[in-house]
Design a protein around this motif. Structure first.
Motif, PDB file in Angstrom:
ATOM      1  N   LEU A   7       0.790  -1.222   0.000  1.00 51.10           N
ATOM      2  CA  LEU A   7       0.000   0.000   0.000  1.00 51.10           C
ATOM      3  C   LEU A   7       0.832   1.286   0.000  1.00 51.10           C
ATOM      4  O   LEU A   7       0.362   2.336  -0.427  1.00 51.10           O
ATOM      5  CB  LEU A   7      -0.899   0.035   1.253  1.00 51.10           C
ATOM      6  N   LEU A   8       2.041   1.217   0.556  1.00 49.17           N
ATOM      7  CA  LEU A   8       2.705   2.461   0.927  1.00 49.17           C
ATOM      8  C   LEU A   8       4.004   2.682   0.157  1.00 49.17           C
ATOM      9  O   LEU A   8       4.595   1.743  -0.384  1.00 49.17           O
ATOM     10  CB  LEU A   8       3.019   2.427   2.433  1.00 49.17           C
ATOM     11  N   VAL A   9       4.461   3.886   0.113  1.00 50.18           N
ATOM     12  CA  VAL A   9       5.717   4.216  -0.541  1.00 50.18           C
ATOM     13  C   VAL A   9       6.711   4.689   0.488  1.00 50.18           C
ATOM     14  O   VAL A   9       6.350   5.134   1.568  1.00 50.18           O
ATOM     15  CB  VAL A   9       5.515   5.315  -1.609  1.00 50.18           C
ATOM     16  N   ALA A 250      -3.739   3.989  16.020  1.00 45.93           N
ATOM     17  CA  ALA A 250      -3.309   3.834  14.634  1.00 45.93           C
ATOM     18  C   ALA A 250      -3.231   5.179  13.924  1.00 45.93           C
ATOM     19  O   ALA A 250      -2.387   5.383  13.040  1.00 45.93           O
ATOM     20  CB  ALA A 250      -4.255   2.891  13.895  1.00 45.93           C
ATOM     21  N   ASP A 251      -4.103   6.114  14.285  1.00 44.61           N
ATOM     22  CA  ASP A 251      -4.089   7.437  13.667  1.00 44.61           C
ATOM     23  C   ASP A 251      -2.987   8.325  14.244  1.00 44.61           C
ATOM     24  O   ASP A 251      -2.519   9.248  13.577  1.00 44.61           O
ATOM     25  CB  ASP A 251      -5.444   8.130  13.853  1.00 44.61           C
ATOM     26  N   ILE A 252      -2.569   8.047  15.475  1.00 43.56           N
ATOM     27  CA  ILE A 252      -1.498   8.827  16.090  1.00 43.56           C
ATOM     28  C   ILE A 252      -0.162   8.528  15.413  1.00 43.56           C
ATOM     29  O   ILE A 252       0.636   9.434  15.143  1.00 43.56           O
ATOM     30  CB  ILE A 252      -1.406   8.525  17.601  1.00 43.56           C
ATOM     31  N   ALA A 253       0.087   7.255  15.135  1.00 44.92           N
ATOM     32  CA  ALA A 253       1.342   6.829  14.497  1.00 44.92           C
ATOM     33  C   ALA A 253       1.012   5.989  13.268  1.00 44.92           C
ATOM     34  O   ALA A 253       1.244   4.778  13.241  1.00 44.92           O
ATOM     35  CB  ALA A 253       2.193   6.040  15.487  1.00 44.92           C
ATOM     36  N   PRO A 254       0.475   6.615  12.216  1.00 44.20           N
ATOM     37  CA  PRO A 254      -0.048   5.857  11.075  1.00 44.20           C
ATOM     38  C   PRO A 254       0.999   5.107  10.269  1.00 44.20           C
ATOM     39  O   PRO A 254       0.649   4.204   9.498  1.00 44.20           O
ATOM     40  CB  PRO A 254      -0.718   6.942  10.216  1.00 44.20           C
ATOM     41  N   ASN A 255       2.281   5.455  10.428  1.00 36.20           N
ATOM     42  CA  ASN A 255       3.313   4.813   9.610  1.00 36.20           C
ATOM     43  C   ASN A 255       4.111   3.755  10.360  1.00 36.20           C
ATOM     44  O   ASN A 255       5.126   3.276   9.858  1.00 36.20           O
ATOM     45  CB  ASN A 255       4.236   5.879   9.021  1.00 36.20           C
ATOM     46  N   SER A 256       3.638   3.391  11.543  1.00 34.71           N
ATOM     47  CA  SER A 256       4.283   2.333  12.317  1.00 34.71           C
ATOM     48  C   SER A 256       3.513   1.034  12.154  1.00 34.71           C
ATOM     49  O   SER A 256       2.312   0.972  12.448  1.00 34.71           O
ATOM     50  CB  SER A 256       4.334   2.712  13.808  1.00 34.71           C
ATOM     51  N   ALA A 257       4.184  -0.016  11.695  1.00 33.37           N
ATOM     52  CA  ALA A 257       3.533  -1.325  11.565  1.00 33.37           C
ATOM     53  C   ALA A 257       3.021  -1.807  12.911  1.00 33.37           C
ATOM     54  O   ALA A 257       1.940  -2.392  13.013  1.00 33.37           O
ATOM     55  CB  ALA A 257       4.513  -2.339  10.970  1.00 33.37           C
ATOM     56  N   HIS A 258       3.793  -1.541  13.958  1.00 34.39           N
ATOM     57  CA  HIS A 258       3.384  -1.990  15.284  1.00 34.39           C
ATOM     58  C   HIS A 258       2.186  -1.193  15.787  1.00 34.39           C
ATOM     59  O   HIS A 258       1.288  -1.750  16.426  1.00 34.39           O
ATOM     60  CB  HIS A 258       4.554  -1.860  16.268  1.00 34.39           C
ATOM     61  N   ALA A 259       2.165   0.103  15.486  1.00 36.39           N
ATOM     62  CA  ALA A 259       1.033   0.926  15.919  1.00 36.39           C
ATOM     63  C   ALA A 259      -0.242   0.523  15.189  1.00 36.39           C
ATOM     64  O   ALA A 259      -1.343   0.609  15.752  1.00 36.39           O
ATOM     65  CB  ALA A 259       1.330   2.399  15.665  1.00 36.39           C
ATOM     66  N   GLN A 260      -0.132   0.086  13.951  1.00 32.53           N
ATOM     67  CA  GLN A 260      -1.302  -0.397  13.227  1.00 32.53           C
ATOM     68  C   GLN A 260      -1.804  -1.712  13.814  1.00 32.53           C
ATOM     69  O   GLN A 260      -3.005  -1.989  13.824  1.00 32.53           O
ATOM     70  CB  GLN A 260      -0.974  -0.587  11.741  1.00 32.53           C
ATOM     71  N   HIS A 261      -0.873  -2.515  14.323  1.00 33.00           N
ATOM     72  CA  HIS A 261      -1.238  -3.827  14.892  1.00 33.00           C
ATOM     73  C   HIS A 261      -1.789  -3.748  16.312  1.00 33.00           C
ATOM     74  O   HIS A 261      -2.737  -4.461  16.664  1.00 33.00           O
ATOM     75  CB  HIS A 261      -0.016  -4.743  14.888  1.00 33.00           C
ATOM     76  N   MET A 262      -1.197  -2.897  17.147  1.00 37.76           N
ATOM     77  CA  MET A 262      -1.498  -2.918  18.582  1.00 37.76           C
ATOM     78  C   MET A 262      -2.984  -2.802  18.929  1.00 37.76           C
ATOM     79  O   MET A 262      -3.449  -3.462  19.863  1.00 37.76           O
ATOM     80  CB  MET A 262      -0.715  -1.825  19.310  1.00 37.76           C
ATOM     81  N   PRO A 263      -3.783  -1.986  18.217  1.00 38.06           N
ATOM     82  CA  PRO A 263      -5.208  -1.930  18.559  1.00 38.06           C
ATOM     83  C   PRO A 263      -5.890  -3.291  18.516  1.00 38.06           C
ATOM     84  O   PRO A 263      -6.853  -3.523  19.247  1.00 38.06           O
ATOM     85  CB  PRO A 263      -5.782  -0.982  17.495  1.00 38.06           C
ATOM     86  N   SER A 264      -5.367  -4.206  17.692  1.00 36.28           N
ATOM     87  CA  SER A 264      -6.009  -5.521  17.580  1.00 36.28           C
ATOM     88  C   SER A 264      -5.869  -6.346  18.851  1.00 36.28           C
ATOM     89  O   SER A 264      -6.606  -7.312  19.043  1.00 36.28           O
ATOM     90  CB  SER A 264      -5.458  -6.294  16.380  1.00 36.28           C
ATOM     91  N   SER A 285       0.709  -4.850   5.857  1.00 37.22           N
ATOM     92  CA  SER A 285       1.093  -4.060   4.688  1.00 37.22           C
ATOM     93  C   SER A 285       2.256  -3.129   5.014  1.00 37.22           C
ATOM     94  O   SER A 285       3.206  -3.007   4.242  1.00 37.22           O
ATOM     95  CB  SER A 285      -0.099  -3.248   4.188  1.00 37.22           C
ATOM     96  N   ALA A 286       2.168  -2.453   6.157  1.00 38.10           N
ATOM     97  CA  ALA A 286       3.255  -1.566   6.577  1.00 38.10           C
ATOM     98  C   ALA A 286       4.541  -2.357   6.807  1.00 38.10           C
ATOM     99  O   ALA A 286       5.643  -1.899   6.464  1.00 38.10           O
ATOM    100  CB  ALA A 286       2.858  -0.816   7.837  1.00 38.10           C
ATOM    101  N   SER A 302       7.497  -8.596  12.164  1.00 40.27           N
ATOM    102  CA  SER A 302       6.249  -7.885  12.461  1.00 40.27           C
ATOM    103  C   SER A 302       5.119  -8.295  11.521  1.00 40.27           C
ATOM    104  O   SER A 302       3.954  -8.285  11.908  1.00 40.27           O
ATOM    105  CB  SER A 302       6.475  -6.372  12.366  1.00 40.27           C
ATOM    106  N   GLU A 303       5.462  -8.648  10.303  1.00 43.05           N
ATOM    107  CA  GLU A 303       4.443  -9.110   9.370  1.00 43.05           C
ATOM    108  C   GLU A 303       3.857 -10.441   9.831  1.00 43.05           C
ATOM    109  O   GLU A 303       2.629 -10.627   9.850  1.00 43.05           O
ATOM    110  CB  GLU A 303       5.042  -9.273   7.969  1.00 43.05           C
ATOM    111  N   ILE A 304       4.714 -11.376  10.233  1.00 42.71           N
ATOM    112  CA  ILE A 304       4.243 -12.702  10.648  1.00 42.71           C
ATOM    113  C   ILE A 304       3.397 -12.588  11.910  1.00 42.71           C
ATOM    114  O   ILE A 304       2.380 -13.269  12.061  1.00 42.71           O
ATOM    115  CB  ILE A 304       5.437 -13.655  10.894  1.00 42.71           C
ATOM    116  N   HIS A 305       3.820 -11.721  12.815  1.00 43.91           N
ATOM    117  CA  HIS A 305       3.066 -11.494  14.052  1.00 43.91           C
ATOM    118  C   HIS A 305       1.655 -11.003  13.733  1.00 43.91           C
ATOM    119  O   HIS A 305       0.668 -11.495  14.287  1.00 43.91           O
ATOM    120  CB  HIS A 305       3.817 -10.462  14.902  1.00 43.91           C
ATOM    121  N   ALA A 306       1.559 -10.047  12.815  1.00 39.64           N
ATOM    122  CA  ALA A 306       0.241  -9.515  12.434  1.00 39.64           C
ATOM    123  C   ALA A 306      -0.611 -10.586  11.770  1.00 39.64           C
ATOM    124  O   ALA A 306      -1.833 -10.660  11.979  1.00 39.64           O
ATOM    125  CB  ALA A 306       0.415  -8.320  11.502  1.00 39.64           C
ATOM    126  N   LEU A 307       0.009 -11.454  10.979  1.00 38.53           N
ATOM    127  CA  LEU A 307      -0.751 -12.478  10.265  1.00 38.53           C
ATOM    128  C   LEU A 307      -1.333 -13.531  11.210  1.00 38.53           C
ATOM    129  O   LEU A 307      -2.385 -14.110  10.919  1.00 38.53           O
ATOM    130  CB  LEU A 307       0.134 -13.148   9.210  1.00 38.53           C
TER     131      LEU A 307
END
Length: 561
Positions: A7-9, A250-264, A285-286, A302-307
């Motif tokens: 998703l990201l650049v 997730a909105d506070i730190a939108p570019n952190s893979a861990h911040a996107q995951h932690m709410p889950s 994705s991040a 971090s990807e495997i953890h999220a999966l």
């Protein structure tokens, strides 16, 4: 093709801050840096590089303060490699910035993860030695003393004791500087790092949460406050208190893979499966973005953890197709980089979940150890999950010889953890061991022995808490107890077990189905309807092909007519 689209650049703007700030000054690099292997290079930040708002540069050169605060923001979202690189950049630009050395040592510590390896502890201790002769304020010295308490005598003092020493130092800083937001935040993190997983009152977590909630209104975009509230409230009793924060982080730190995951973590605790799915899609994705930009071969942990969290949520929706897609994707991964202690768990748990959640006993009985580059002998707890799954599968198939062999391996692994003095993981394997013995006893026709063993397994699990690395046990002991009690014609006891399990792990697919089935066999059709309706609500948007969903629809249809 990856199941989650890129998703990201990559934008590498943060070093513009340092480059421009220092273009007119030529710092004198600390020559001692050449003797240690520090994380170096350009920061690899996906998206716009937003990681929240932090103001904590203390006495460092004014020109590097923005860069220093970015480094602290990365540290607060556990983007440890990039945090270390950012702090090293600050040291290169301002070798006299004592707090940058503190930052490197903090980036190596990983407070809520596995203990650092010897080489990392040696590096952290050396970095702190480099900071000793530097000029610093009293507060900066206090911060250095706090992390120094963790690294001091690391060869002779165990990790747990050193973590407690650091927590005590952070408490002193918190008390000494009541207006220092970062002192409060890092003290709250230290409290969580030393919390007793067997403490059902959650003493440390409640204390930390209270501290963080008091400062959150004044610092609504601070990544550490939101992050550590989630970690401290990541348990069945406190999770509802973190839901609003989880939806904000997730909105506070939108570019952190861990911040996107932690709410889950909170979404999982509350059985909010769709929110968990979206959280972990973004996180994976991040993580993929970061991995592709890093130049490292293989997949980032971090990807495997999220999966693992993603697959777990799909399974609770009865969405076998999407769960299988994640499973097949992970099965094809042979090389990973990052923290192996973080990825070894999902490598074992993901195939185990696919078998046990679907009650596919053939798959469970023949589960193979995933082929990866890391040595499974170093991970007895994670390895036990595979043998536990095989034991349950074999027992349910009536293959008692194989089941007994797997049980013997579980006993060996449990003793290994006892010898390693890893009380928590030894207890987790004991839960599996007693459950395996229970189902073997049932297969042998000894119903009372099976019941007592499974009761013991569930009672032991009730005294523990799940590890942050996992969305949940591969199968909750109380849910498995309900299954066994139904098998020996004790539906009322089974219903009690299922309801107890659902209180701890709400909205689990098999828990809801089991409770509905036990209600029918107990003669309580109204309660069965409630559970079946909840099951249909959980699976409404998943196009589930699970036979339990068909059964629920038929029951509801008959009850209406």
């Amino acid at each position: 093709m990856r199941p989650i689209r890129h998703l990201l650049v990559i934008l590498l703007f943060p070093f513009f801050l340092i480059t421009m700030a220092c273009k007119e000054k030529v710092p004198k690099p600390n020559p001692a840096l050449a003797f240690i292997e520090l994380q170096r290079g350009e920061l690899l930040l996906c998206g716009s590089g937003q990681f929240g708002e932090v103001d904590f540069s203390l006495n460092c050169d004014y020109d590097v303060r923005d860069a220093f605060n970015l480094a602290v923001s990365l540290l607060h979202s556990f983007e440890y490699d990039e945090a270390e690189k950012a702090f090293v950049k600050v040291i290169d630009a301002d070798p006299d910035c004592a707090m940058a050395y503190w930052g490197v040592a903090m980036s190596i510590y990983h407070a809520l993860w596995s203990a650092p390896e010897s080489k990392d502890l040696e590096k952290g201790a050396f970095v702190l030695e480099m900071a000793e002769p530097l000029s610093k304020t009293a507060k900066e010295q206090d911060y250095l003393n706090a992390i120094g308490a963790y690294y001091k005598d690391w060869k002779t003092i165990d990790h747990k004791t050193r973590a407690f020493l650091m927590e005590q130092k952070m408490e002193e800083i918190y008390q000494k500087y009541p207006d220092d937001t970062e002192a409060a935040i890092f003290y709250a993190l230290a409290l969580k790092s030393t919390a007793d997983p067997g403490d059902k009152m959650h003493t440390n977590e409640r204390k930390a949460g209270k501290i963080l909630e008091a400062i959150f209104p004044d610092k609504p975009n601070h990544p550490g406050i939101a992050h550590y509230i989630i970690h401290n409230y990541d348990n069945p009793e406190l999770a509802p208190m973190a839901l609003t924060t989880a939806r904000r982080y997730a909105d506070i730190a939108p570019n952190s893979a861990h911040a996107q995951h932690m709410p889950s973590h909170i979404f999982t605790r509350l059985g909010l499966w769709e929110e968990s799915i979206q959280s972990n899609i973004r996180s994976a994705s991040a993580a993929q973005c970061y991995a592709e930009s890093s130049g490292n071969e293989g997949h980032w942990t971090s990807e495997i953890h999220a999966l693992d969290y993603l697959l777990y949520a799909y399974l609770q929706q009865g969405n076998t197709e999407m769960a299988k897609e994640q499973y097949n994707y992970v099965k094809g991964i042979k090389k990973v980089w990052g923290n192996n202690a973080t990825v070894s768990y999902p490598f074992a748990a993901i195939p185990a979940r696919m078998a046990l959640e679907n009650k596919d006993w053939d798959m469970a009985a023949t589960l193979e150890t995933p082929i990866t580059e890391f040595d499974w002998k170093k991970f007895p707890w994670e390895k036990s999950i595979l043998h536990f799954t095989r034991a349950l599968g074999s027992a349910n198939k009536g293959d008692l010889d194989t089941a007994q062999n797997e049980l013997a391996i579980l006993k060996t692994l449990q003793q290994e953890l006892v010898q390693l003095e890893d009380e928590y993981k030894a207890k987790q394997v004991m839960v599996q061991l007693k459950a395996s013995e229970a189902w073997i006893a049932l297969a042998m026709g000894n119903r009372e022995k099976a019941r007592n063993l499974m009761l013991a397994s569930a009672a032991l699990e009730d005294t523990t808490e799940k590890h942050p690395v996992t969305p949940g046990e591969v199968v909750p002991a109380n849910e498995l107890l309900g299954d066994l009690l139904l098998a020996i014609d004790k539906p009322k006891e089974a219903l009690d077990a299922y309801e107890k399990s659902l209180k701890r792990t709400p909205n689990r697919f098999n828990g809801l189905y089991g409770a509905a089935n036990a209600s029918i066999q107990s003669g309580d059709l109204e309660k069965a309807k409630v559970y079946f309706e909840k099951l249909l609500e959980m699976t409404a948007n998943s196009n589930s092909d699970r036979p339990e969903v068909t059964e629920a629809k038929m029951f509801i249809s008959k009850s209406i007519s």
